[in-house]
Design a protein around this motif. Sequence first.
Motif: not given
Length: 422
Positions: A217-225, A228-231, A238-242, A393-398
């Motif tokens: 899922n796109d938001v699951n993968l955004a949270a994982l990224a 590992r690499h961002g905010a 860690l809760l991510c909402v997008a 805020p999330c910090t990674l592009d894509y």
Amino acid sequence: MTQTRTRLERGRGALGPALELVHTGRAPTRAVLTAELGVTRATAGAVAAELEALGLIRVDSRPGAAAGTQGRPSHRLTVAPDGPVVLAAQVHVDGFRAALVGLGGRIVATAPGCMTVPADPAAVLDAVVEAGAGLLRASGRRCLGAGLAVPSAVAEPEGTALNPLHVAWQAGAPVRELFRRSLARAGVPGPGDATAVPAGPPAADSAPGAPIGQTGNDVNLAALAEYRHGAGRGARQLLCVATGHRGVGGALVLDGRLHTGSSGLALEVGHLTVHEEGRACHCGGRGCLDVEADPLAFLTAAGREPGPEVSLLQQARDLLRDEYADPSVRAAAHLLIDRLGRGLAGLVNILNPDRIILGGLHRDLLDADPERLRAVVAERSLWGRSGGVPLLPCTLDYNSLVGAAELAWQPVLDDPLRALGA
Ligand SMILES: [Zn+2]
């Protein structure tokens, strides 16, 4: 048996953990690597040298490199700048994007594609994989796998899209299987395959190594990224909402692992009710976050007619950035912030995260008025009142693409020697 060989054999099990530490930036020097792995300096040195010999990292021993733990200069560790890549693909409501992503979450090349996503997912998957294969051919880089992000929960272990509400796909569409077929048709090589770049369709049905083509899922993968690499670095819960291009998604990363529930449907936060008399939602409910706090809801609240030129997400972002001084735009932003805050407060009460990160349009809403959003969350949440949960805020592009790449990198992080066929 020589002493060096003994050290290396002892260090073999440490290759994966060591690579993950360099990949996520947590071991910038050999001294830190030694401490993090809990091994001797000699073993850490052998592990770093082996990863360098595999072409995955670079060990910089020049004098003046970053200081080690005792203030002594230590060898600097970075991902190899010209090392292998994985193919990352994302399908969204307005089309797709393909990318080549190296270790460290670095996007090497990317190509967007605009199309009306057809009811048959195979057509858009063929298109995005072909775009990715073109990037691979142009780069000449070795490819170690592929990952796909889709705007739907993905059932495990079947790899089917459970609720592709915003694209016209049938619920249960076998997206992972279709993605793998597209990869095979395009001749995209995978782990254990020594050939560097796709040279066209494979001659036979030879499938070297593990099957490539993981899907999430796109938001699951955004949270994982972001974890590992961002905010999300360093967060434990860690809760991510997008927002995506349409709708709202959520994800929870617990001690580094995505919480996906018993069948992949966890954290469907888009269907929290935040406005009882609100508009009807495709889930059958009313006033869900999905339809009350996404880019279309913002444009509608501001009295703007969405145009066909660019994606709804881009139109909403442009409006918020360029016309925030307009009272109708500001009022719409406040309305969405209040609804988002209401949803976040409910999630804080249930999940008690130690950090919340916001992506898509929600990142821009946080930037527009951080105090208002924090106040709404604090006012309505039990834990918020007693200290507050950091909202960032999330910090990674894509970030969904980087997360799709993480799926593809996982076999390499688990066992570098096996994944590279060494
Ligand atoms: Zn709903």
